[in-house]
Design a protein around this motif. Structure first.
Motif, PDB file in Angstrom:
ATOM      1  N   GLY A  67     -37.780 -19.739  -5.974  1.00  0.00           N
ATOM      2  CA  GLY A  67     -37.691 -20.216  -4.619  1.00  0.00           C
ATOM      3  C   GLY A  67     -38.714 -19.521  -3.770  1.00  0.00           C
ATOM      4  O   GLY A  67     -39.866 -19.418  -4.104  1.00  0.00           O
ATOM      5  N   GLY A  68     -38.272 -19.043  -2.641  1.00  0.00           N
ATOM      6  CA  GLY A  68     -39.133 -18.317  -1.729  1.00  0.00           C
ATOM      7  C   GLY A  68     -40.230 -19.168  -1.156  1.00  0.00           C
ATOM      8  O   GLY A  68     -40.037 -20.332  -0.853  1.00  0.00           O
ATOM      9  N   LEU A  69     -41.422 -18.590  -1.018  1.00  0.00           N
ATOM     10  CA  LEU A  69     -42.525 -19.271  -0.368  1.00  0.00           C
ATOM     11  C   LEU A  69     -43.501 -19.909  -1.342  1.00  0.00           C
ATOM     12  O   LEU A  69     -44.529 -20.399  -0.925  1.00  0.00           O
ATOM     13  N   VAL A  70     -43.192 -19.928  -2.607  1.00  0.00           N
ATOM     14  CA  VAL A  70     -44.081 -20.543  -3.585  1.00  0.00           C
ATOM     15  C   VAL A  70     -44.201 -22.027  -3.274  1.00  0.00           C
ATOM     16  O   VAL A  70     -43.216 -22.739  -3.157  1.00  0.00           O
ATOM     17  N   VAL A  78     -42.437 -22.420   8.374  1.00  0.00           N
ATOM     18  CA  VAL A  78     -42.609 -22.503   6.923  1.00  0.00           C
ATOM     19  C   VAL A  78     -41.590 -23.496   6.397  1.00  0.00           C
ATOM     20  O   VAL A  78     -40.392 -23.345   6.605  1.00  0.00           O
ATOM     21  N   LEU A  79     -42.087 -24.528   5.753  1.00  0.00           N
ATOM     22  CA  LEU A  79     -41.232 -25.544   5.156  1.00  0.00           C
ATOM     23  C   LEU A  79     -40.970 -25.183   3.703  1.00  0.00           C
ATOM     24  O   LEU A  79     -41.849 -24.632   3.038  1.00  0.00           O
ATOM     25  N   PRO A  80     -39.768 -25.464   3.197  1.00  0.00           N
ATOM     26  CA  PRO A  80     -39.478 -25.107   1.802  1.00  0.00           C
ATOM     27  C   PRO A  80     -40.360 -25.867   0.822  1.00  0.00           C
ATOM     28  O   PRO A  80     -40.782 -26.978   1.084  1.00  0.00           O
ATOM     29  N   GLY A  81     -40.643 -25.217  -0.299  1.00  0.00           N
ATOM     30  CA  GLY A  81     -41.397 -25.862  -1.364  1.00  0.00           C
ATOM     31  C   GLY A  81     -40.509 -26.835  -2.121  1.00  0.00           C
ATOM     32  O   GLY A  81     -39.377 -27.103  -1.730  1.00  0.00           O
ATOM     33  N   ALA A  82     -40.996 -27.348  -3.196  1.00  0.00           N
ATOM     34  CA  ALA A  82     -40.246 -28.315  -3.997  1.00  0.00           C
ATOM     35  C   ALA A  82     -39.052 -27.646  -4.672  1.00  0.00           C
ATOM     36  O   ALA A  82     -39.149 -26.513  -5.140  1.00  0.00           O
ATOM     37  N   ILE A 108     -17.473 -17.193 -24.783  1.00  0.00           N
ATOM     38  CA  ILE A 108     -18.759 -17.846 -24.469  1.00  0.00           C
ATOM     39  C   ILE A 108     -19.176 -17.420 -23.061  1.00  0.00           C
ATOM     40  O   ILE A 108     -18.336 -17.255 -22.177  1.00  0.00           O
ATOM     41  N   THR A 109     -20.490 -17.223 -22.893  1.00  0.00           N
ATOM     42  CA  THR A 109     -21.011 -16.782 -21.602  1.00  0.00           C
ATOM     43  C   THR A 109     -22.290 -17.536 -21.286  1.00  0.00           C
ATOM     44  O   THR A 109     -23.153 -17.698 -22.154  1.00  0.00           O
ATOM     45  N   ALA A 110     -22.412 -17.988 -20.044  1.00  0.00           N
ATOM     46  CA  ALA A 110     -23.623 -18.642 -19.563  1.00  0.00           C
ATOM     47  C   ALA A 110     -24.236 -17.790 -18.459  1.00  0.00           C
ATOM     48  O   ALA A 110     -23.518 -17.170 -17.676  1.00  0.00           O
ATOM     49  N   ARG A 111     -25.549 -17.775 -18.407  1.00  0.00           N
ATOM     50  CA  ARG A 111     -26.267 -17.169 -17.291  1.00  0.00           C
ATOM     51  C   ARG A 111     -27.030 -18.292 -16.613  1.00  0.00           C
ATOM     52  O   ARG A 111     -27.740 -19.047 -17.282  1.00  0.00           O
ATOM     53  N   ALA A 112     -26.888 -18.387 -15.301  1.00  0.00           N
ATOM     54  CA  ALA A 112     -27.545 -19.463 -14.565  1.00  0.00           C
ATOM     55  C   ALA A 112     -28.199 -18.904 -13.313  1.00  0.00           C
ATOM     56  O   ALA A 112     -27.685 -17.972 -12.691  1.00  0.00           O
ATOM     57  N   SER A 113     -29.342 -19.476 -12.936  1.00  0.00           N
ATOM     58  CA  SER A 113     -30.020 -19.089 -11.706  1.00  0.00           C
ATOM     59  C   SER A 113     -30.594 -20.343 -11.052  1.00  0.00           C
ATOM     60  O   SER A 113     -30.847 -21.349 -11.713  1.00  0.00           O
ATOM     61  N   ASP A 114     -30.783 -20.246  -9.748  1.00  0.00           N
ATOM     62  CA  ASP A 114     -31.266 -21.386  -8.967  1.00  0.00           C
ATOM     63  C   ASP A 114     -32.244 -20.879  -7.918  1.00  0.00           C
ATOM     64  O   ASP A 114     -32.159 -19.725  -7.487  1.00  0.00           O
ATOM     65  N   ASP A 115     -33.156 -21.737  -7.478  1.00  0.00           N
ATOM     66  CA  ASP A 115     -34.138 -21.330  -6.473  1.00  0.00           C
ATOM     67  C   ASP A 115     -33.592 -21.383  -5.044  1.00  0.00           C
ATOM     68  O   ASP A 115     -34.283 -21.029  -4.104  1.00  0.00           O
ATOM     69  N   GLY A 116     -32.356 -21.836  -4.850  1.00  0.00           N
ATOM     70  CA  GLY A 116     -31.754 -21.859  -3.523  1.00  0.00           C
ATOM     71  C   GLY A 116     -32.168 -23.031  -2.661  1.00  0.00           C
ATOM     72  O   GLY A 116     -31.846 -23.071  -1.475  1.00  0.00           O
ATOM     73  N   LEU A 117     -32.891 -23.986  -3.236  1.00  0.00           N
ATOM     74  CA  LEU A 117     -33.334 -25.153  -2.463  1.00  0.00           C
ATOM     75  C   LEU A 117     -32.551 -26.386  -2.881  1.00  0.00           C
ATOM     76  O   LEU A 117     -32.209 -26.521  -4.044  1.00  0.00           O
ATOM     77  N   PRO A 142     -31.673 -25.632   1.135  1.00  0.00           N
ATOM     78  CA  PRO A 142     -30.619 -24.852   1.777  1.00  0.00           C
ATOM     79  C   PRO A 142     -29.649 -25.768   2.529  1.00  0.00           C
ATOM     80  O   PRO A 142     -30.076 -26.821   2.989  1.00  0.00           O
ATOM     81  N   PRO A 143     -28.421 -25.459   2.722  1.00  0.00           N
ATOM     82  CA  PRO A 143     -27.745 -24.363   2.035  1.00  0.00           C
ATOM     83  C   PRO A 143     -27.476 -24.769   0.595  1.00  0.00           C
ATOM     84  O   PRO A 143     -27.107 -25.899   0.315  1.00  0.00           O
ATOM     85  N   SER A 144     -27.660 -23.851  -0.306  1.00  0.00           N
ATOM     86  CA  SER A 144     -27.539 -24.153  -1.727  1.00  0.00           C
ATOM     87  C   SER A 144     -26.332 -23.426  -2.311  1.00  0.00           C
ATOM     88  O   SER A 144     -26.089 -22.276  -1.997  1.00  0.00           O
ATOM     89  N   ARG A 145     -25.575 -24.125  -3.145  1.00  0.00           N
ATOM     90  CA  ARG A 145     -24.442 -23.517  -3.839  1.00  0.00           C
ATOM     91  C   ARG A 145     -24.456 -24.017  -5.274  1.00  0.00           C
ATOM     92  O   ARG A 145     -24.486 -25.221  -5.508  1.00  0.00           O
TER      93      ARG A 145
END
Length: 93
Positions: free
Chosen positions: A1-4, A18-22, A44-53, A55-58
């Motif tokens: 996420g962030g400013l990329v 600053v507008l969010p990226g894709a 069993i275990t999962a790891r997950a991540s998201d760029d937050g876009l 917003p608001p992201s859940r």
């Protein structure tokens, strides 16, 4: 996420917005293939991540069966760490 890949717009006062990226798809890792015995609960275990876009992201986690010879019982299908129990031998995805 962030400013990329972000876009900035300048106005007369040199302020900028600053507008969010894709939005990028979440990343999920469930680890290596596991082996268990019929009827024995398998952790069993999962790891997950998201760029937050956008917003608001859940982000939520839900275990589901894509393919396999029978139904899988998942103790808590909305938890990243849970146990699954298989009633029939085979390959499950």
């Amino acid at each position: 996420g962030g400013l990329v890949g972000a876009v900035a717009e300048l106005n007369e006062l040199d302020n900028f917005t600053v507008l969010p990226g894709a939005n990028r798809a979440p990343l999920v890792d469930v680890g290596p293939a596991l082996t268990t015995q019929v009827g024995r609960p398998l952790p069993i275990t999962a790891r997950a991540s998201d760029d937050g876009l956008p917003p608001p992201s859940r982000m939520t986690v839900v275990w589901s069966l894509l393919s396999g010879p029978a139904v899988v019982t998942v103790a808590n299908p909305t938890s990243a760490a849970t146990v699954a129990t298989f009633s029939v031998p085979g390959v499950y995805v």
